[in-house]
Design an enzyme around this catalytic site. Structure first.
Site, short mmCIF file in Angstrom:
data_model
loop_
_atom_site.label_atom_id
_atom_site.label_comp_id
_atom_site.label_asym_id
_atom_site.label_seq_id
_atom_site.Cartn_x
_atom_site.Cartn_y
_atom_site.Cartn_z
N THR A 174 -32.73 2.08 -13.14
CA THR A 174 -31.92 0.92 -12.76
C THR A 174 -32.79 0.00 -11.91
O THR A 174 -33.47 -0.87 -12.42
CB THR A 174 -30.65 1.35 -12.01
OG1 THR A 174 -30.99 2.23 -10.93
CG2 THR A 174 -29.68 2.07 -12.94
N LYS A 200 -34.47 9.43 -11.57
CA LYS A 200 -34.45 8.02 -11.21
C LYS A 200 -33.86 7.91 -9.81
O LYS A 200 -33.08 8.75 -9.37
CB LYS A 200 -33.63 7.19 -12.21
CG LYS A 200 -32.16 7.51 -12.33
CD LYS A 200 -31.25 6.91 -11.27
CE LYS A 200 -31.43 5.41 -11.15
NZ LYS A 200 -30.57 4.89 -10.03
N THR A 211 -28.34 6.53 -5.45
CA THR A 211 -28.10 7.27 -6.69
C THR A 211 -29.42 7.81 -7.09
O THR A 211 -30.35 7.06 -7.21
CB THR A 211 -27.56 6.31 -7.72
OG1 THR A 211 -26.31 5.91 -7.25
CG2 THR A 211 -27.44 6.98 -9.07
N GLU A 297 -35.62 1.05 -1.45
CA GLU A 297 -35.20 -0.30 -1.11
C GLU A 297 -34.44 -0.29 0.21
O GLU A 297 -33.99 0.74 0.67
CB GLU A 297 -34.28 -0.87 -2.22
CG GLU A 297 -32.93 -0.21 -2.29
CD GLU A 297 -32.04 -0.80 -3.37
OE1 GLU A 297 -32.56 -1.50 -4.26
OE2 GLU A 297 -30.83 -0.58 -3.31
#
Length: 668
Positions: A174, A200, A211, A297
């Site tokens: 993603t 991921k 996630t 992030e």
């Protein structure tokens, strides 16, 4: 000393032609498809040009011993709930994973979509739906574009190849900037085995499974249950050590699959080979965990959070701090992204008690979430609110005074009793029966009510001009009749029972088997229409309600893998509930005194073998047969089952709290 050689095959970077990741181990193949899931979720009408793969299917040639750990967030995606159920069977052969849509905070439709993804994959691979695990990642609070998903699953299943492992790792990305893979070989006493993985994650990564999706496969042969025993220790030494932004997602999943393709002697717990295999799996997991940390992030912004409806002031403060300190919430606000799902996530993992079906959330005065799902809202207005210098978020957790301290009686503390109510048995002693239920709750027992509503369904059908039809005592249920069943059970019978319990001083919550979903069903037969049988019971929503002091009131409707609702015999549902919950007793209320013998007298105690004999010889006939069959089914895990006359006032108390009891007790 026996030594085990571990040979590293990749460094966990972007992979490459020689790194096939999750298909590195023998007997695993993968296929991918470009579906445009994120674009369709956002309202696109066609797949964007140059759309990258966003769905993958992984297939094992053999059934796998599988273990999994999932998000600690109290708000769980539909895929996580379904995977919990399917892992109980431990015969997994396939994974279907999509990016672009998390299928979280999507209510009943989300569960239908997750079940349908499992069924579509199973149908294409000639498997059973419970042999498929489903994972989703992406935006929260939006429905899955199932037409695109359907086409993607078909394409991915037609494209299976062992060389597509790296493609699969790219398909699940993603916000990741690179695919994350690792693989190695381990030399065991019985030969060499392979271990490979993909994952991921770059946002919502935090200790306690945050996630992140991660999958590790091995071709080692292992004793049943070994992967389930290994998965938590592996996670604790790898993924649970990563902290990027302090958030925990609704979808976090880590799965270990072993298919035995290597042909070694099955590895047992506590053996040197088990230790070596676990060390290899940990190595693969740690390489991937470090790649997640490098790809993180984060951002900041000032917000004001007000929380009400909590169990206490300290819990309200706990929930408010969780939202206010969330990096992903602050990132969304700073960037003007109206992704309110991140706020629900932060509330869910805060540690504060929260009732998701009564959670109410507003941003800048605009309601974005209530009654268990998102509401229609002008996302442009939410974006404008985020652009203001001061943003107010208000959350009501739906607990309040709902948690009460009841005077438990030690003897009955914590025991579950499943009671089937409804129909003619409730017409003459409804209030007395429900008073009994409230009393059971007050003395520390945990009653679970299952209800049908045959007379009411028949009356409504005739009022609407539908002619009822029955086969072998079961109502033939076409599409129109199924709508009547749902309308009557969930719109009239269940609310009436719940209202009565609440009026009598108890606390009850009505739910259909579709909710949660509590009941997964399959068609009973083509000639019966939407009549179903229970495939599996999901006890988690029920035990959650029991833990908060509520009486669950469950309508006998199940959700099929095809997304359709199914009408199920209430006695059957009650028996399956009792087995799944490990109940102390199953009690079926009916409109006769009990099981009668050839002399016409009620049989007070009926042993299992005697009950079977009476049915085989025709001594027990008609509507008593499904009730007795339900009792016999429950004896697989329930010590005693009872068939009693619900027309008798306080029949539950007479059975449970008197020496003689009433009706018929069925026992081993």
């Amino acid at each position: 000393m026996l030594q085990h050689r571990v040979r590293l095959r990749s460094d966990g970077g972007s992979g490459g032609p020689g790194a096939v990741a999750v298909t590195f181990a023998g007997g695993f193949r993968a296929g991918t498809a470009a579906c445009g899931i994120k674009a369709f979720t956002a309202g696109a009408k066609a797949i964007p040009t140059e759309q990258k793969s966003d769905l993958c299917v992984v297939l094992s040639e053999r059934a796998c011993d599988t273990g999994g750990v999932f998000t600690t967030n109290k708000v769980k995606s539909a895929s996580v709930v379904i995977d919990h159920l399917h892992l109980q069977h431990n015969r997994v052969r396939a994974l279907v994973i999509n990016s672009g849509n998390a299928n979280a905070c999507t209510g009943a439709q989300g569960f239908k979509d997750a079940l349908l993804m499992a069924k579509l994959t199973a149908d294409n691979l000639d498997l059973d739906p419970d042999q498929v695990l489903v994972s989703s990642t992406g935006v929260i609070g939006r429905y899955m574009p199932m037409q695109a998903v359907r086409s993607g699953i078909e394409a991915a299943c037609a494209d299976l190849d062992a060389a597509h492992g790296d493609d699969a790792a790219r398909a699940i990305m993603t916000t990741d900037s690179v695919p994350k893979t690792s693989s190695l070989e381990v030399e065991l006493s019985g030969g060499r085995v392979k271990i490979g993985g993909m994952c991921k994650g770059s946002g919502m990564i935090h200790p306690n499974m945050a996630t992140m999706l991660a999958y590790i496969t091995t071709d080692a042969a292992v004793a049943p249950g070994l992967m389930a025993a290994m998965v938590k220790p592996v996670a604790d030494r790898s993924f649970n050590q990563v902290s990027v932004d302090g958030d925990s997602s609704t979808n976090d999943t880590f799965l270990l699959l072993a298919n035995g393709d290597a042909g070694n002697r099955p590895i047992t717990a506590g053996s040197p080979d088990a230790a070596a295999l676990q060390a290899g799996i940990v190595e693969v997991a740690q390489i991937m965990a470090r790649s997640i940390a490098r790809d993180g992030e984060g951002a900041t912004k000032l917000i004001t959070v007000r929380v009400g409806g909590a169990a206490s002031d300290s819990e309200a403060s706990l929930a408010a701090r969780s939202v206010a300190s969330s990096s992903l919430v602050k990132t969304a606000i700073h960037g003007g992204d109206p992704n309110w799902g991140r706020i629900v996530c932060a509330l869910g993992y805060s540690g504060a008690e929260m009732a998701i079906d009564r959670l109410h959330l507003s941003i800048g005065g605009m309601v974005v979430f209530e009654r268990g799902g998102g509401v229609e809202v002008d996302l442009g207005a939410v974006r404008h609110a985020f652009e203001q210098p001061e943003i107010e978020i208000v959350a009501t957790l739906g607990i309040g005074d709902g948690i009460e301290a009841l005077p438990y009686i030690k003897r009955f503390h914590g025991q579950i009793v499943v009671v089937k109510v409804g129909g003619k048995a409730m017409e003459q002693a409804k209030d007395e029966t429900l008073q009994d239920v409230v009393l059971l709750r007050y003395v520390g027992m945990q009653p679970v009510l299952v209800h049908g509503g045959g007379p009411e369904i028949t009356a409504m059908s005739e009022r609407l001009g539908l002619v009822p039809a029955f086969k072998n005592g079961l109502r033939v249920t076409d599409e129109k009749t199924m709508e009547v069943v749902k309308m009557v059970l969930t719109g009239k019978v269940s609310p009436d029972i719940v209202a009565s319990i609440n009026r009598l001083g108890g606390q009850a919550v009505g739910m259909s088997g579709e909710d949660g979903p509590c009941i997964i069903a399959e068609p009973l037969g083509a000639d019966m229409g939407f009549v179903g049988r229970v495939v599996q019971v999901n006890q988690e929503p029920i035990t959650a309600l029991l833990g908060r002091g509520y009486v669950p009131v469950i309508a006998s409707i199940g959700l099929g893998y095809d997304g359709h609702a199914y009408n199920i015999n209430a006695d059957t549902v009650a028996a399956e509930m009792a087995v799944a919950l490990g109940a102390a007793k199953l009690i079926l209320l009916t409109d006769v005194p009990g099981v009668r013998g050839v002399d016409g007298n009620v049989v007070a105690v009926l042993a299992r073998d005697d009950a079977r004999r009476r049915m085989e010889t025709g001594e027990v006939t008609g509507g008593m047969i499904p009730k007795l069959e339900a009792c016999l089914r429950s004896l697989d895990r329930v010590p005693q089952a009872h068939i009693i006359d619900g027309r008798v006032p306080h029949s539950l108390l007479l059975e449970l709290f008197t020496e003689a009891g009433i009706g018929t007790m069925v026992t081993l």
